[in-house]
Scaffold this motif. Structure first.
Motif, PDB file in Angstrom:
ATOM      1  N   THR A 136     -39.953  17.431  17.480  1.00 48.73           N
ATOM      2  CA  THR A 136     -40.470  17.169  16.136  1.00 48.73           C
ATOM      3  C   THR A 136     -39.563  17.724  15.059  1.00 48.73           C
ATOM      4  OG1 THR A 136     -41.822  19.150  16.334  1.00 48.73           O
ATOM      5  CG2 THR A 136     -42.863  17.058  16.845  1.00 48.73           C
ATOM      6  N   ARG A 137     -38.911  18.772  15.425  1.00 46.52           N
ATOM      7  CA  ARG A 137     -38.031  19.365  14.423  1.00 46.52           C
ATOM      8  C   ARG A 137     -36.795  18.501  14.214  1.00 46.52           C
ATOM      9  NH1 ARG A 137     -37.813  24.322  16.279  1.00 46.52           N
ATOM     10  NH2 ARG A 137     -36.160  23.837  17.737  1.00 46.52           N
ATOM     11  N   MET A 138     -36.313  18.010  15.266  1.00 47.23           N
ATOM     12  CA  MET A 138     -35.083  17.244  15.171  1.00 47.23           C
ATOM     13  C   MET A 138     -35.241  15.781  14.823  1.00 47.23           C
ATOM     14  SD  MET A 138     -33.239  19.685  15.632  1.00 47.23           S
ATOM     15  CE  MET A 138     -31.558  19.256  15.921  1.00 47.23           C
ATOM     16  N   PHE A 139     -36.362  15.258  15.055  1.00 48.85           N
ATOM     17  CA  PHE A 139     -36.518  13.825  14.816  1.00 48.85           C
ATOM     18  C   PHE A 139     -37.767  13.489  14.030  1.00 48.85           C
ATOM     19  CE2 PHE A 139     -34.259  14.562  18.732  1.00 48.85           C
ATOM     20  CZ  PHE A 139     -33.110  13.807  18.563  1.00 48.85           C
ATOM     21  N   ALA A 140     -37.500  12.857  12.972  1.00 47.93           N
ATOM     22  CA  ALA A 140     -38.616  12.432  12.148  1.00 47.93           C
ATOM     23  C   ALA A 140     -39.499  11.507  12.959  1.00 47.93           C
ATOM     24  CB  ALA A 140     -38.111  11.720  10.906  1.00 47.93           C
ATOM     25  N   TYR A 141     -38.847  10.773  13.759  1.00 45.79           N
ATOM     26  CA  TYR A 141     -39.594   9.804  14.550  1.00 45.79           C
ATOM     27  C   TYR A 141     -40.685  10.475  15.364  1.00 45.79           C
ATOM     28  CZ  TYR A 141     -40.599   6.294  18.059  1.00 45.79           C
ATOM     29  OH  TYR A 141     -41.230   5.404  18.873  1.00 45.79           O
ATOM     30  N   PHE A 142     -40.345  11.578  15.909  1.00 50.78           N
ATOM     31  CA  PHE A 142     -41.326  12.259  16.745  1.00 50.78           C
ATOM     32  C   PHE A 142     -42.321  13.071  15.935  1.00 50.78           C
ATOM     33  CE2 PHE A 142     -37.774  11.820  19.849  1.00 50.78           C
ATOM     34  CZ  PHE A 142     -38.411  10.890  20.648  1.00 50.78           C
ATOM     35  N   ARG A 143     -42.015  13.160  14.706  1.00 52.85           N
ATOM     36  CA  ARG A 143     -43.002  13.843  13.865  1.00 52.85           C
ATOM     37  C   ARG A 143     -44.118  12.866  13.578  1.00 52.85           C
ATOM     38  NH1 ARG A 143     -38.584  16.629  11.499  1.00 52.85           N
ATOM     39  NH2 ARG A 143     -38.154  15.018  10.000  1.00 52.85           N
ATOM     40  N   ARG A 144     -43.704  11.670  13.522  1.00 46.23           N
ATOM     41  CA  ARG A 144     -44.688  10.660  13.180  1.00 46.23           C
ATOM     42  C   ARG A 144     -45.409  10.124  14.399  1.00 46.23           C
ATOM     43  NH1 ARG A 144     -44.878   8.293   8.976  1.00 46.23           N
ATOM     44  NH2 ARG A 144     -43.602   8.642   7.131  1.00 46.23           N
ATOM     45  N   ASN A 145     -44.618   9.708  15.317  1.00 45.31           N
ATOM     46  CA  ASN A 145     -45.229   9.065  16.472  1.00 45.31           C
ATOM     47  C   ASN A 145     -45.479  10.079  17.567  1.00 45.31           C
ATOM     48  OD1 ASN A 145     -44.476   6.412  15.208  1.00 45.31           O
ATOM     49  ND2 ASN A 145     -42.506   7.428  15.442  1.00 45.31           N
ATOM     50  N   THR A 146     -46.461  10.800  17.367  1.00 48.05           N
ATOM     51  CA  THR A 146     -46.697  11.908  18.273  1.00 48.05           C
ATOM     52  C   THR A 146     -47.297  11.578  19.627  1.00 48.05           C
ATOM     53  OG1 THR A 146     -48.817  12.227  17.281  1.00 48.05           O
ATOM     54  CG2 THR A 146     -46.983  13.467  16.377  1.00 48.05           C
ATOM     55  N   ALA A 147     -48.324  10.890  19.620  1.00 51.16           N
ATOM     56  CA  ALA A 147     -49.087  10.698  20.839  1.00 51.16           C
ATOM     57  C   ALA A 147     -48.315  10.468  22.126  1.00 51.16           C
ATOM     58  CB  ALA A 147     -50.077   9.581  20.619  1.00 51.16           C
ATOM     59  N   THR A 148     -47.742   9.368  22.227  1.00 48.52           N
ATOM     60  CA  THR A 148     -47.150   8.994  23.505  1.00 48.52           C
ATOM     61  C   THR A 148     -45.942   9.786  23.956  1.00 48.52           C
ATOM     62  OG1 THR A 148     -45.816   7.337  22.443  1.00 48.52           O
ATOM     63  CG2 THR A 148     -47.938   6.650  23.250  1.00 48.52           C
ATOM     64  N   TRP A 149     -45.152  10.156  23.035  1.00 52.73           N
ATOM     65  CA  TRP A 149     -43.916  10.769  23.487  1.00 52.73           C
ATOM     66  C   TRP A 149     -44.114  12.087  24.220  1.00 52.73           C
ATOM     67  CZ3 TRP A 149     -42.607  15.518  21.758  1.00 52.73           C
ATOM     68  CH2 TRP A 149     -43.112  15.946  20.529  1.00 52.73           C
ATOM     69  N   LYS A 150     -45.166  12.735  23.892  1.00 51.89           N
ATOM     70  CA  LYS A 150     -45.393  13.998  24.603  1.00 51.89           C
ATOM     71  C   LYS A 150     -45.684  13.713  26.067  1.00 51.89           C
ATOM     72  CE  LYS A 150     -46.802  16.908  20.785  1.00 51.89           C
ATOM     73  NZ  LYS A 150     -47.855  17.761  20.191  1.00 51.89           N
ATOM     74  N   ASN A 151     -46.434  12.718  26.222  1.00 47.55           N
ATOM     75  CA  ASN A 151     -46.733  12.338  27.588  1.00 47.55           C
ATOM     76  C   ASN A 151     -45.430  11.971  28.289  1.00 47.55           C
ATOM     77  OD1 ASN A 151     -48.091  11.586  29.910  1.00 47.55           O
ATOM     78  ND2 ASN A 151     -48.414   9.490  29.180  1.00 47.55           N
ATOM     79  N   ALA A 152     -44.631  11.269  27.574  1.00 46.33           N
ATOM     80  CA  ALA A 152     -43.356  10.843  28.135  1.00 46.33           C
ATOM     81  C   ALA A 152     -42.486  12.047  28.467  1.00 46.33           C
ATOM     82  CB  ALA A 152     -42.633   9.940  27.140  1.00 46.33           C
ATOM     83  N   VAL A 153     -42.558  13.000  27.619  1.00 46.67           N
ATOM     84  CA  VAL A 153     -41.750  14.191  27.860  1.00 46.67           C
ATOM     85  C   VAL A 153     -42.230  14.871  29.137  1.00 46.67           C
ATOM     86  CG1 VAL A 153     -41.288  16.527  27.066  1.00 46.67           C
ATOM     87  CG2 VAL A 153     -41.118  14.624  25.477  1.00 46.67           C
ATOM     88  N   ARG A 154     -43.469  15.025  29.213  1.00 52.07           N
ATOM     89  CA  ARG A 154     -44.004  15.664  30.421  1.00 52.07           C
ATOM     90  C   ARG A 154     -43.666  14.841  31.644  1.00 52.07           C
ATOM     91  NH1 ARG A 154     -48.563  15.999  27.335  1.00 52.07           N
ATOM     92  NH2 ARG A 154     -49.630  14.492  28.635  1.00 52.07           N
ATOM     93  N   HIS A 155     -43.841  13.590  31.451  1.00 56.52           N
ATOM     94  CA  HIS A 155     -43.548  12.693  32.557  1.00 56.52           C
ATOM     95  C   HIS A 155     -42.103  12.858  33.007  1.00 56.52           C
ATOM     96  CE1 HIS A 155     -42.076   8.621  33.850  1.00 56.52           C
ATOM     97  NE2 HIS A 155     -42.902   8.944  34.801  1.00 56.52           N
ATOM     98  N   ASN A 156     -41.249  12.912  32.068  1.00 56.85           N
ATOM     99  CA  ASN A 156     -39.834  13.044  32.395  1.00 56.85           C
ATOM    100  C   ASN A 156     -39.528  14.380  33.053  1.00 56.85           C
ATOM    101  OD1 ASN A 156     -37.628  10.935  31.282  1.00 56.85           O
ATOM    102  ND2 ASN A 156     -39.559  10.729  30.190  1.00 56.85           N
ATOM    103  N   LEU A 157     -40.173  15.363  32.543  1.00 57.19           N
ATOM    104  CA  LEU A 157     -39.929  16.683  33.111  1.00 57.19           C
ATOM    105  C   LEU A 157     -40.326  16.719  34.585  1.00 57.19           C
ATOM    106  CD1 LEU A 157     -41.120  18.988  30.189  1.00 57.19           C
ATOM    107  CD2 LEU A 157     -38.806  18.808  31.108  1.00 57.19           C
ATOM    108  N   SER A 158     -41.397  16.130  34.823  1.00 53.67           N
ATOM    109  CA  SER A 158     -41.872  16.143  36.201  1.00 53.67           C
ATOM    110  C   SER A 158     -41.090  15.190  37.091  1.00 53.67           C
ATOM    111  CB  SER A 158     -43.340  15.717  36.245  1.00 53.67           C
ATOM    112  OG  SER A 158     -44.095  16.484  35.394  1.00 53.67           O
TER     113      SER A 158
END
Length: 673
Positions: free
Chosen positions: A491-513
């Motif tokens: 969120t700090r680095m990308f405005a995009y992720f500041r706005r479109n929050t919902a899914t990307w977190k899931n994606a992040v977790r998904h990727n991590l795993s």
DNA sequence: CAGGCGCTAAACACCT
DNA sequence: AAGGTGTTTAGCGCCT
């Protein structure tokens, strides 16, 4: 109303989910961002509660976020139109308005053609590289500027006119009654003028409004000449309603403010390229007739007897086209039809809102443009307005992301080296394009270069989640982050992720795993995630000799040639800092950065777009290879995170693909867990 | 066309 | 119970 048209294009998808449908790629990708009204974006914005999305945007009211989305959407649409115009005008050298000429957009005609009706704003984003977008926005900006000027002018004229009208009418009305209304008007006028002022400042900042040396000294200095206007107003108020007003004080104050702002507005009224100040004749009401060339303004000639709201024999009041034979009749008409009443006030208000909307949009776009230009080190056609003691900070990133979370609104900062990041090459790619990014765009350098851009622009970064996560982790001194910290980084680095929050977190977790390259390490205070460079590298395709797509992209880029050079330079430049900035790294972390750059530079993707043709894939400067070069293969295939050779001594032996060194390095230094 | 990759969505388990 | 964190699976699009 307009919202529909904007989102319409994109819609057609199930809205809420965009799911995996045909649009998913687009709509989701860059889409989420700009898609104003699109449910996906808006919905997600609500973060977490995507459910709320649905048709939320259809409500009469738009939240600020939605509004921004919408505006962006519009901006893109406008840009699209511009593309077309540009395409058509490309043939005719004699470009129209001088406004853009200088910074003529460099957009592939083909793109322009495509952009016709078929492209959604998202697609535009994908297709156009930041610089191109920038160019578009620039054009758009010019248009908006023009429109705004017109609006402002109109607005002012109308307001002034109303003032006059009131003034006249006021003589026959009880002063008290008039007072309040006048005050209201005054406030409106003030508001509008403030907007203008603000707007002007923005423009000035960007250099969109060219201030003549003389003017440059400041709008305020113009006061004397334009004094008529500013001083007029207060006088008007004083003479009329002010005295004996309940709020006389405030009224007076505002009057003063008005004076100053009015001046500003006045100067603003003069278009950037206004020809000689030939017609600075202040109108009776103090309104200089500068824009005589414009369609609308053309109506009110300099004739002192003319009226801003009167032109071509008809009343120019919004929505009123009553024909009036002469000025006298018109005045009469004004006084009767457009006297100070609720309706007129309402109309004014509407007009104000229109102006406001435009202003907001313009401000936002201006900001973005500024950021883009700053980042690209480009200048519109003007001496950089955002002249800040540019001490090109080494690199935004090397510092281990200690940057204060600049709000999206924060004005952009230092310019980055010219180079358009690889972004320009990989079709400006939102997620979908990542494949390219992977190979051709060193994420760290790209990020470094477009740092501000991504930080402020609601554009989906062209990197994969994995690479972003890795970047986030590697940026930290100890190369480990908790999930939450990763979120924060995003969120700090990308405005995009500041706005479109919902899914990307899931994606992040998904990727991590999902990816083996991300290793979870139990820590004192919970679990942290680290990167296993070896794994990370492993999963990337070994080589990619001139991928067709890349070539395509490269070719499609107009200024390809020129960019090429700058790109390389930029790349190199941006990369070095990383390497040469171990300062803030702790011993162990020093290596952490290396991997980044390396991977970026030399990574398998080597085919740096630009390099691809002109320079060796590895434009890596000598230092590069020296400093980091490591051994090629994961020496031993054994475990991923094998305690590699003591960090200190990378095997100079093999110079395999740069990529590999990372692993090495990483492993060695990392000794995670 | 197959395979790989990346993304989103979603279900589920575990932990705080 | 709620929310955060992890893990998995599934389906889709894109690219090679």
């Amino acid at each position: 109303m307009m919202v529909e048209s904007a989102s319409e294009t994109i819609r057609s998808a199930p809205s809420g989910q965009n799911g995996v449908g045909s649009l998913s790629a687009q709509a989701d990708g860059s889409g989420g961002a700009g898609t104003a009204g699109t449910a996906p974006a808006a919905g997600r914005d609500a973060s977490g509660r995507e459910a709320a999305s649905g048709g939320a945007d259809s409500n009469g009211e738009m939240s600020p976020a939605e509004l921004l989305h919408f505006q962006q959407q519009q901006a893109l649409q406008v840009a699209r139109q511009f593309l077309l115009q540009q395409a058509s005008s490309l043939n005719s050298p004699g470009n129209n308005d001088s406004k853009q000429s200088a910074s003529a957009v460099q957009v592939p005609v083909s793109v322009a053609m495509m952009s016709q009706q078929m492209l959604t704003p998202q697609q535009m984003q994908q297709i156009l590289s930041p610089p191109q977008l920038q160019a578009l926005l620039q054009q758009q900006q010019a248009l908006m500027l023009q429109q705004l000027q017109e609006y402002y002018k109109k607005q002012q004229e109308q307001l002034h006119l109303q003032l006059l009208t009131q003034q006249q009418a006021g003589k026959q009305q009880p002063k008290e009654a008039l007072g309040n209304k006048q005050l209201a008007f005054q406030q409106q006028l003030l508001q509008m003028q403030q907007l203008q002022q603000q707007h002007l400042l923005n423009l000035q900042r960007q250099g969109l409004v060219s201030l003549q040396p003389s003017q440059a000294s400041g709008p305020l200095q113009a006061l004397p000449q334009a004094a008529v206007c500013p001083t007029d107003l207060p006088q008007l108020w004083k003479g009329e309603g002010a005295p004996g007003q309940p709020a006389e004080d405030s009224g007076r104050q505002e009057g003063l403010d008005l004076a100053s702002t009015a001046v500003t507005a006045t100067s603003f009224a003069s278009p950037p390229k206004v020809s000689p100040p030939l017609s600075h004749h202040p109108l009776p009401n103090g309104q200089p007739t500068v824009l005589t060339s414009r369609r609308d303004s053309s109506s009110h000639e300099e004739t002192p007897s003319s009226h801003p709201l009167y032109g071509h024999g008809e009343c120019k009041w919004p929505g009123c086209e009553t024909l009036c034979e002469d000025l006298g009749q018109f005045i009469k008409h004004l006084n009767t039809e457009h006297a100070l009443d609720d309706r007129s006030t309402a109309q004014c208000r509407v007009q104000m809102q229109v102006v406001q909307q435009l202003e907001i949009q313009l401000a936002k776009e201006s900001e973005r443009l500024q950021a883009m230009m700053a980042h690209l080190h480009m200048r519109p056609s003007e001496p950089k307005p955002f002249s800040q003691p540019v001490t090109v900070s080494a690199d935004p990133f090397p510092d281990g992301l200690v940057h204060p979370p600049t709000s999206a609104a924060a004005p952009v900062t230092p310019l980055r080296p010219p180079g358009l990041g690889s972004a320009s090459l990989h079709g400006g790619g939102p997620a979908r394009r990542r494949s390219n990014d992977k190979f051709c765009s060193p994420i760290s350098s790209e990020l470094a270069q477009n740092h501000e851009f991504y930080k402020n622009a609601d554009v989906r970064p062209p990197f994969t989640y994995a690479s972003l996560i890795r970047q986030a982790i590697l940026e930290t001194p100890d190369r480990q982050l908790t999930l939450n910290e990763i979120y924060n980084w995003f969120t700090r680095m990308f405005a995009y992720f500041r706005r479109n929050t919902a899914t990307w977190k899931n994606a992040v977790r998904h990727n991590l795993s999902l990816h083996k390259c991300f290793v979870r390490v139990e820590n004192v205070k919970g679990a942290v995630w680290t990167v296993d460079e070896r794994e990370y590298q492993k999963r990337r395709p070994p080589k990619m000799t001139g991928s067709p797509t890349l070539v395509k992209n490269m070719i499609s880029g107009l200024s390809y040639g020129a960019l090429n050079a700058s790109y390389q330079a930029a790349l190199a430049e941006s990369s070095f800092p990383l390497l040469s900035n171990p300062g803030m790294l702790n011993p162990g972390s020093a290596s952490s950065l290396l991997p980044l750059s390396q991977e970026d530079l030399g990574a398998p993707g080597e085919p740096l777009p630009s390099n691809g043709s002109s320079s060796p894939p590895r434009l890596s400067p000598p230092q590069y290879s020296h400093q980091i070069q490591v051994k090629e293969e994961p020496a031993e295939a054994e475990d991923d995170r094998r305690p590699g050779p003591p960090l200190g001594a990378p095997n100079p032996s093999t110079v395999g693909p740069p990529e590999d060194r990372d692993l090495e390095e990483d492993l060695g230094g990392e000794d995670m867990s």
